[in-house]
Design a protein around this motif. Structure first.
Motif: not given
Length: 242
Positions: A14-18, A106-115
């Motif tokens: 997941q790249d971005k999640v709303w 190791r870590h994932g590339r990150g998931t940006e969470v927005s409301l």
């Protein structure tokens, strides 16, 4: 994203999640290929300012594993999302250092969470419904106006056609016998209405009436009828127009 080292692979797709406030946030992370011993954690942010959101040890009341006790699926649910939950989340695999400390392996590339506001979607839907209704109403009003205008043009053409050709329109009027030399005319309601319509049309087209000629026909023989006998003959009024 996926990272593979010595057969180890970490995927955080997941790249971005709303998500709306109060809903449940789902964050996905899977691993394969083994890897060194060490914990797996979910962190909000990287570096010295990060915050641990979930790990296998500890208590996190709003966070649960999607598949508990799994060695490959470390996806999580975060219930009752709040404004402070916005940020970037990382799935991180740790390993033990020579000193026994946890180091990032190791870590994932990150998931940006927005409301987003929960009232935003209903208000947009309501606005779209109102807009569609107004558009449909405008369309039907325009259609009605066009049909009314078209009907008026057709009626005007039909009424103007006799005047344009210079023809005369006879109006039948009932002529009732009075005395032998003085016929009496009976102007029925239909005849009067017809005459008024022609006078109005002629007034619109030419602004005047050239002449109206009323001529009685010859008196018919009375035979055995009484002096007040019913109507027996007809006359006509002719209206001339250019």
């Amino acid at each position: 994203g996926a990272q593979a080292v010595w057969g180890f692979e970490l995927q955080q797709p997941q790249d971005k999640v709303w998500v709306a406030a109060g809903e449940t946030l789902n964050l996905t992370c899977t691993m394969s290929g083994g890897g060194p011993p060490g914990a797996v954690r979910w962190l909000k942010g990287l570096g010295s300012g990060n915050k641990t959101i979930y790990e296998q040890k500890g208590s996190f009341p709003r966070v649960t594993r999607v598949v508990s006790e799994s060695d490959t699926d470390f996806s999580i649910h975060i219930r009752d999302v709040r404004a402070e939950d916005a940020g970037t989340y990382y799935c991180v695999k740790f390993k033990k250092s020579l000193l026994g400390d946890d180091e990032v392996f190791r870590h994932g590339r990150g998931t940006e969470v927005s409301l987003h506001e929960t009232a935003l979607v209903p208000s947009m839907v309501a606005a779209a419904v109102v807009l569609c209704f107004l558009l449909l109403l405008s369309f039907f009003m325009a259609l009605c106006m066009y049909r009314r205008k078209r009907r008026g043009e057709v009626e005007s053409q039909c009424l103007a056609r006799p005047a344009a050709t210079g023809s005369f329109l006879p109006i039948p009027l009932r002529c009732c016998a009075g005395t032998s030399g003085t016929p009496r005319f009976d102007f029925s309601c239909d005849s009067i209405h017809h005459l008024c319509a022609l006078l109005q049309q002629s007034s619109k087209e030419d602004n005047d009436i050239h002449y109206a000629d009323l001529q009685p026909l010859p008196v018919a023989p009375q035979h055995s009828r009484s002096p007040s006998a019913a109507c027996s003959e007809y006359a006509s009024i002719r209206v001339a127009a250019q």
